[in-house]
Design a protein around this motif. Sequence first.
Motif, short mmCIF file in Angstrom:
data_model
loop_
_atom_site.label_atom_id
_atom_site.label_comp_id
_atom_site.label_asym_id
_atom_site.label_seq_id
_atom_site.Cartn_x
_atom_site.Cartn_y
_atom_site.Cartn_z
N ALA A 213 4.30 9.42 -35.76
CA ALA A 213 4.08 8.22 -35.02
C ALA A 213 2.71 7.84 -35.26
N GLU A 214 1.60 8.73 -35.59
CA GLU A 214 0.42 8.29 -35.55
C GLU A 214 -0.04 7.99 -36.72
N ASN A 215 0.77 7.90 -37.83
CA ASN A 215 0.28 7.39 -39.11
C ASN A 215 0.04 6.09 -39.09
N GLY A 216 -1.05 5.73 -39.77
CA GLY A 216 -1.75 4.25 -39.64
C GLY A 216 -0.87 3.06 -40.40
N LEU A 217 0.24 3.69 -41.11
CA LEU A 217 1.00 2.35 -41.73
C LEU A 217 2.05 1.87 -40.79
N PHE A 218 2.32 2.87 -40.03
CA PHE A 218 3.46 2.49 -38.84
C PHE A 218 3.05 1.32 -38.11
N GLY A 296 3.68 5.43 -24.04
CA GLY A 296 2.22 6.26 -24.11
C GLY A 296 1.27 5.37 -24.97
N VAL A 297 0.08 5.83 -24.79
CA VAL A 297 -1.02 4.99 -25.48
C VAL A 297 -1.02 5.04 -27.12
N GLY A 298 0.08 5.96 -27.56
CA GLY A 298 -0.05 6.08 -29.04
C GLY A 298 0.57 4.80 -29.68
N ILE A 299 1.50 4.03 -29.07
CA ILE A 299 2.03 2.84 -29.53
C ILE A 299 0.95 1.67 -29.26
N THR A 300 -0.08 1.94 -28.85
CA THR A 300 -0.95 0.71 -28.78
C THR A 300 -1.31 0.08 -29.75
N PRO A 301 -1.62 0.89 -30.98
CA PRO A 301 -2.13 0.11 -32.12
C PRO A 301 -0.95 -0.69 -32.94
N SER A 302 0.31 -0.38 -32.46
CA SER A 302 1.49 -1.36 -32.86
C SER A 302 1.23 -2.62 -32.10
N VAL A 303 1.24 -2.61 -30.74
CA VAL A 303 1.18 -3.75 -30.09
C VAL A 303 0.01 -4.76 -30.41
N ARG A 304 -1.17 -3.96 -30.52
CA ARG A 304 -2.36 -4.95 -30.95
C ARG A 304 -2.01 -5.54 -32.38
N ARG A 305 -1.66 -4.54 -33.17
CA ARG A 305 -1.53 -5.29 -34.58
C ARG A 305 -0.41 -6.39 -34.68
N MET A 306 0.58 -6.26 -33.55
CA MET A 306 1.61 -7.32 -33.78
C MET A 306 1.05 -8.51 -33.33
N LEU A 350 8.76 -6.05 -30.86
CA LEU A 350 8.38 -4.93 -30.22
C LEU A 350 9.40 -3.89 -29.90
N GLY A 351 10.51 -4.56 -29.28
CA GLY A 351 11.50 -3.71 -28.68
C GLY A 351 12.15 -2.77 -30.06
N HIS A 352 12.12 -3.19 -31.40
CA HIS A 352 12.60 -2.58 -32.51
C HIS A 352 11.36 -1.46 -32.75
N THR A 353 10.29 -1.78 -32.67
CA THR A 353 9.25 -0.94 -33.16
C THR A 353 9.29 0.30 -32.00
N ALA A 354 9.44 -0.05 -30.82
CA ALA A 354 9.40 1.07 -29.79
C ALA A 354 10.56 1.96 -29.92
N ASP A 355 11.69 1.57 -30.57
CA ASP A 355 12.89 2.38 -30.53
C ASP A 355 12.75 3.27 -31.67
N ILE A 356 12.05 2.68 -32.82
CA ILE A 356 11.72 3.49 -33.96
C ILE A 356 10.52 4.53 -33.68
N TYR A 357 9.62 4.15 -33.01
CA TYR A 357 8.35 4.87 -32.61
C TYR A 357 8.85 6.16 -32.07
N GLU A 358 9.86 6.08 -31.01
CA GLU A 358 10.60 7.26 -30.33
C GLU A 358 10.97 8.07 -31.25
N LEU A 360 10.23 8.99 -34.15
CA LEU A 360 9.23 9.43 -35.02
C LEU A 360 8.61 10.60 -34.65
N PRO A 361 8.31 11.82 -35.23
CA PRO A 361 7.73 12.89 -34.60
C PRO A 361 6.22 12.59 -34.25
N SER A 362 5.65 13.23 -33.28
CA SER A 362 4.38 13.20 -33.10
C SER A 362 3.58 14.36 -33.88
#
Length: 462
Positions: A213-218, A296-306, A350-358, A360-362
């Motif tokens: 989940a912390e991979n920069g490509l996501f 969690g804050v780990g999903i913040t990069p996805s929200v900002r890049r969205m 963002l809903g799809h992103t969150a579902d897939i984010y959950e 993915l392993p940390s």
Amino acid sequence: MTFATKWEGMLPSILNLIIRNAKSNEDADMMTLATLASMSACLPNVQGLYDNRVVYPNLFLFISAPASAGKGRLMMAKKIVEPIHRELRQAYNDELAQFQQEMEEKGKTINVDVKVPQTMLFMPANSSSTALYQTLHDCGGSGLIFETEADTLATSLKQDYGNFSDGLRKAFHHETISYNRRKEREYVEIQNPRLSVVLAGTPHQVRHLIPDAENGLFSRFIMYHADIKMEWTNVFAKRSMSDDEFFGALGQQFYALYSRLKGLDYKMEFVLTEEQIKKFNELFEHWQLDISDTYGVGITPSVRRMGLIAYRLAMILSVLRLDPSGQMPSVLVCQDTDFAFALDTVDILLGHTADIYEKLPSVDDEVIEELLPLEINFLNALPEEFDRKVFLSIASELTIIPRTADRYIKNLIQHKKVTKINNYCTETCTETIDIYNLKATHDELYNFSNSKSGYNQLILPS
């Protein structure tokens, strides 16, 4: 969670036609996103200012769906931009032929290492990093990676020679990519890369490309997940034209717009209105707090890049509304409808992103990546006991080079599919020979060690 069909009739004409041609709500979503992402690589001389930096329309898209869920139809979106690829390839062939003729007229031997720039739109994902960068450089920094099997790109990124993951991350933000040409020993920089990516694959293939989940490509990808529908489609249903004809006609329509944009001698600047900017900032501030509180804050990069993705979506729609035969403004103001569509779409995504984010392993989970299909084939071909000479022979039969075979063995050991035992006793006792055992338990390894003369050191799995 679908979005496209409710906007039918309010979008630029080419998108309205695609939605009406869809086979389901999910198909409308997937085809709309794939079309927008493909077109995002083909809008020259269009740019905007986001976070005080010049940005271009380019999008990264990953559509995740089970096998037989209709991902193969995404190739029709590729057909829309195919005329542009053919034009670029024809320009290359013409320039190469002219170069060869000039060399022949001068009586010079043609040096195969001296080539005209290889221009194209579609860039193969199964490339080495240097080959991909060279192609991107030859094309002026612009291109499209389009693969309906995401493993093609994932496999390349895992190869020593093909790891251009950092290049993809830089390209998303148009950051300079630098590389060395080995033969010419030349240092090359790609300024303002404008690369778009369209990928499709199964949910399992998401992990191959993005291991955690912390991979920069996501956070750089639009993530969309579709489920398989247990409905049989009438594969003989008659329509006025085939999909090939329908999307081919749309390709000619889009090509006219591309040609007009390409011919501009100025940069068209895309802007939002003051009211749109205010709403944009309010919404993303709310989404950032709300989604980070939930996931969690780990999903913040996805929200900002969205936010950047939403801006690019609005930019693409605004350009698609232009009449190829009409006036091309130097400043393109976003229409409220296109702005609303971009925000509504991003809300769903963002809903799809969150579902897939959950799913993915940390990184903290320390989960080892799944084996690739080639590694599985290699594993299945190995005998119960073997050494390097044996596994290299098997690798050769599978057309796997020695360096890759060594890496596969190392990965299999990490997955605890293979265990290594060191044998120090050759005839002269001057070298170490590694003996490998397949899927052995601790007790089996001790028995194996004691039953073989000369094996005096044992390395157990951790």
